[in-house]
Design a protein around this motif. Structure first.
Motif, PDB file in Angstrom:
ATOM      1  N   ILE A 195       0.835  -1.205   0.000  1.00  0.00           N
ATOM      2  CA  ILE A 195       0.000   0.000   0.000  1.00  0.00           C
ATOM      3  C   ILE A 195       0.869   1.253   0.000  1.00  0.00           C
ATOM      4  CG2 ILE A 195      -1.586   1.368   1.425  1.00  0.00           C
ATOM      5  CD1 ILE A 195      -2.925  -1.270   2.241  1.00  0.00           C
ATOM      6  N   ALA A 196       1.985   1.215   0.715  1.00  0.00           N
ATOM      7  CA  ALA A 196       2.877   2.381   0.779  1.00  0.00           C
ATOM      8  C   ALA A 196       3.465   2.729  -0.577  1.00  0.00           C
ATOM      9  CB  ALA A 196       3.993   2.123   1.785  1.00  0.00           C
ATOM     10  N   GLY A 197       3.561   1.746  -1.477  1.00  0.00           N
ATOM     11  CA  GLY A 197       4.170   2.001  -2.782  1.00  0.00           C
ATOM     12  C   GLY A 197       3.192   2.166  -3.911  1.00  0.00           C
ATOM     13  N   PHE A 198       1.910   1.906  -3.691  1.00  0.00           N
ATOM     14  CA  PHE A 198       0.922   2.006  -4.766  1.00  0.00           C
ATOM     15  C   PHE A 198       0.492   3.453  -4.960  1.00  0.00           C
ATOM     16  CE2 PHE A 198      -0.397  -2.618  -4.772  1.00  0.00           C
ATOM     17  CZ  PHE A 198      -0.175  -2.790  -6.122  1.00  0.00           C
ATOM     18  N   GLU A 199       0.528   3.912  -6.217  1.00  0.00           N
ATOM     19  CA  GLU A 199      -0.006   5.225  -6.548  1.00  0.00           C
ATOM     20  C   GLU A 199      -1.473   5.139  -6.957  1.00  0.00           C
ATOM     21  OE1 GLU A 199       2.440   6.907  -9.539  1.00  0.00           O
ATOM     22  OE2 GLU A 199       4.240   6.990  -8.274  1.00  0.00           O
ATOM     23  N   ASN A 200      -1.936   3.943  -7.297  1.00  0.00           N
ATOM     24  CA  ASN A 200      -3.321   3.741  -7.706  1.00  0.00           C
ATOM     25  C   ASN A 200      -4.201   3.604  -6.460  1.00  0.00           C
ATOM     26  OD1 ASN A 200      -5.780   2.900  -8.676  1.00  0.00           O
ATOM     27  ND2 ASN A 200      -4.947   1.379 -10.077  1.00  0.00           N
ATOM     28  N   PRO A 201      -5.101   4.551  -6.198  1.00  0.00           N
ATOM     29  CA  PRO A 201      -5.910   4.467  -4.985  1.00  0.00           C
ATOM     30  C   PRO A 201      -6.845   3.261  -4.978  1.00  0.00           C
ATOM     31  CG  PRO A 201      -6.675   6.255  -6.410  1.00  0.00           C
ATOM     32  CD  PRO A 201      -5.389   5.770  -6.979  1.00  0.00           C
ATOM     33  N   ASP A 202      -7.303   2.829  -6.157  1.00  0.00           N
ATOM     34  CA  ASP A 202      -8.185   1.657  -6.202  1.00  0.00           C
ATOM     35  C   ASP A 202      -7.439   0.399  -5.767  1.00  0.00           C
ATOM     36  OD1 ASP A 202     -10.284   3.210  -7.088  1.00  0.00           O
ATOM     37  OD2 ASP A 202      -9.855   2.861  -9.204  1.00  0.00           O
ATOM     38  N   ALA A 203      -6.177   0.258  -6.213  1.00  0.00           N
ATOM     39  CA  ALA A 203      -5.387  -0.903  -5.810  1.00  0.00           C
ATOM     40  C   ALA A 203      -5.124  -0.877  -4.312  1.00  0.00           C
ATOM     41  CB  ALA A 203      -4.072  -0.932  -6.592  1.00  0.00           C
ATOM     42  N   ALA A 204      -4.815   0.306  -3.796  1.00  0.00           N
ATOM     43  CA  ALA A 204      -4.583   0.423  -2.351  1.00  0.00           C
ATOM     44  C   ALA A 204      -5.852   0.085  -1.564  1.00  0.00           C
ATOM     45  CB  ALA A 204      -4.104   1.832  -2.020  1.00  0.00           C
ATOM     46  N   LYS A 205      -6.999   0.522  -2.081  1.00  0.00           N
ATOM     47  CA  LYS A 205      -8.264   0.217  -1.409  1.00  0.00           C
ATOM     48  C   LYS A 205      -8.522  -1.283  -1.392  1.00  0.00           C
ATOM     49  CE  LYS A 205     -13.237   1.089  -1.726  1.00  0.00           C
ATOM     50  NZ  LYS A 205     -14.307   1.767  -2.509  1.00  0.00           N
ATOM     51  N   ALA A 206      -8.217  -1.957  -2.528  1.00  0.00           N
ATOM     52  CA  ALA A 206      -8.424  -3.403  -2.591  1.00  0.00           C
ATOM     53  C   ALA A 206      -7.534  -4.125  -1.578  1.00  0.00           C
ATOM     54  CB  ALA A 206      -8.140  -3.904  -3.998  1.00  0.00           C
ATOM     55  N   LEU A 207      -6.304  -3.663  -1.421  1.00  0.00           N
ATOM     56  CA  LEU A 207      -5.413  -4.301  -0.455  1.00  0.00           C
ATOM     57  C   LEU A 207      -5.886  -4.057   0.979  1.00  0.00           C
ATOM     58  CD1 LEU A 207      -1.867  -3.645  -1.957  1.00  0.00           C
ATOM     59  CD2 LEU A 207      -3.276  -5.696  -2.092  1.00  0.00           C
ATOM     60  N   ARG A 208      -6.440  -2.883   1.235  1.00  0.00           N
ATOM     61  CA  ARG A 208      -6.998  -2.641   2.585  1.00  0.00           C
ATOM     62  C   ARG A 208      -8.156  -3.597   2.864  1.00  0.00           C
ATOM     63  NH1 ARG A 208      -6.045   2.814   0.872  1.00  0.00           N
ATOM     64  NH2 ARG A 208      -4.315   3.730   2.060  1.00  0.00           N
TER      65      ARG A 208
END
Length: 455
Positions: free
Chosen positions: A261-274
């Motif tokens: 999550i710390a390295g993703f610039e795509n907010p959708d990808a970060a949301k999926a990981l959360r």
């Protein structure tokens, strides 16, 4: 491309006019130069100056100021100066006004040819063609999605050395579930761009999902290569988190996903990981384990930690786990066509796919089995996701497709047998419990394979 060539022509026309301009002025310039030379009086002026200086010398000699030797030396010096001035005034005859006319058209042709050659080598006509191809194939449904793929595939064949074409093409293959073609496109991109960690990470992810979410030796080699170059590469960390989650190593999965999550610039990808982290915590809670980070937060701020944990638990309970239970069957009218396929039912591939209703995401859940298992009952959930950024829990309504493929290709082919359910509401375990008091899997949706694809 027509607009491009028109723009080039518009730029070359004034350049050509500037080259041809001397030809139009040549006769006038020649006449002016000839008139200047014919009326040039500089030579006569030099003679007059010579005579005045010589007369001055002679007057000085007559007054006794100069002896004969000084007079002779002065006269020689004046004559030498006059000869030098006369030599400098000599001019070559003017050439005809028409001389050199052939050189101008030659320069004009050379300029045009050189400009076009330079643009072919250094210009971006390929990028312009790619942009036009993308603009000409807007995506609004499955058919337009396939049209975009076909158009970009044609561009890739036309300009195989353009990395931007492969960069645009491989995500389309990936989102369509055509992993083999996605990997081929990505490998072509890597051959052009070099072994960039981000690209190698994408390749590792594709091979991971192609191997049914298995960390094979080949995938592990790619993962090791990426982590050696970039230990915080988010795509690889997300992949390792999925692998750990699938094998019930939930603390390890949470750790990988936090780093990703710390390295993703795509907010959708970060949301999926959360959401993945949330699911891992739920699994740990069900098993009686506690996420160490949550326990640490509670020990630092017990009241706040307890409130946050209670809120998270209430939210998780409210949302529940997204799942769809299906009963997939074959219409009896198609049994003869199944038997007529070039492969047996044991070898024919059965795909069950859930896609978001708007068609903006990759497949949300995929199950691959064989046609001889029909009829079968199964449950689709986030565990069947192809990637963390596209999970069943991210959609409210989905389209369900069951397809029997003799070729084994995930893309529909003529002759495949297919069934579809559209606008299906994604149920969640909490919703099902509230309404029926039982798990949603006890009320399966009927998905019947009822038609043959003709084109």
């Amino acid at each position: 491309m027509i607009l491009l060539w028109l723009a080039i022509a518009v730029l070359l026309i004034p350049a050509g006019w500037l080259l041809l301009l001397p030809l139009r002025r040549a006769r006038r310039v020649h006449a002016d130069q000839q008139a200047f030379e014919d009326n040039d009086s500089l030579g006569a002026e030099n003679v007059r100056v010579y005579r005045r200086r010589l007369a001055s010398l002679e007057r000085g000699h007559a007054r006794g100021e100069l002896d004969d030797t000084a007079l002779a030396e002065g006269r020689v010096e004046l004559e030498r100066s006059l000869l030098e001035d006369a030599e400098s005034l000599k001019r070559s005859p003017l050439k005809a006004a028409s001389s050199g006319r052939v050189l101008v058209p030659v320069l004009l042709v050379a300029m045009v040819a050189g400009s076009l050659y330079w643009y072919q080598r250094e210009g971006a006509s390929g990028d312009l063609a790619l942009a036009q191809a993308i603009a000409a194939t807007p995506i609004h449904d499955a058919a337009s999605f396939e049209a975009r793929i076909a158009r970009l595939r044609a561009e890739a064949e036309a300009q195989p050395d353009n990395a931007k074409v492969w960069m645009a093409l491989f995500p389309l293959y990936r989102d369509a579930g055509r992993l083999d073609e996605a990997m081929q496109s990505l490998e072509a991109l890597i051959a052009l761009e070099g072994r960039v960690p981000a690209l190698i990470a994408q390749l590792a992810q594709l091979k991971f999902f192609a191997a049914q979410r298995t960390l094979t030796d080949e995938v592990q080699t790619l993962v090791d290569e990426v982590l050696a170059a970039d230990p915080r590469q988010p795509t690889v960390l997300g992949l390792l988190g999925i692998e750990a989650f699938d094998h019930a190593r939930y603390p390890e999965a949470i750790d990988y996903w936090r780093k990703a999550i710390a390295g993703f610039e795509n907010p959708d990808a970060a949301k999926a990981l959360r959401e993945g982290i949330k699911a891992a915590r739920q699994r740990m809670a069900s098993a009686g384990d506690v996420d160490a980070s949550v326990a640490l937060a509670n020990s630092v701020a017990p009241d706040q930690g307890s409130a946050d944990q209670s809120t998270a638990a209430d939210q998780d309970s409210k949302e529940g786990a997204a799942r769809l239970t299906l009963k997939v069957s074959l219409d009896p009218a198609l049994e003869a066509q199944l038997a007529a396929l070039p492969v047996s039912a044991e070898a024919a591939t059965l795909f069950i796919v859930a896609r978001d209703g708007e068609g903006k995401l990759p497949p949300l859940a995929v199950v691959r089995t064989t046609a001889d298992k029909l009829p079968l009952t199964l449950t689709l959930s986030d565990d069947n996701a192809m990637a963390p950024m596209a999970r069943l829990s991210m959609a409210e309504r989905v389209t369900l497709v069951a397809r029997i493929s003799a070729s084994g290709q995930p893309t529909a082919q003529p002759g495949d047998l297919e069934g579809k359910l559209e606008n299906v509401i994604v149920t969640r375990s909490a919703d099902a419990d509230d309404e029926k008091g039982t798990d949603a899997s006890q009320a399966p949706l009927a998905l019947r394979i009822d038609h043959r694809i003709t084109q």
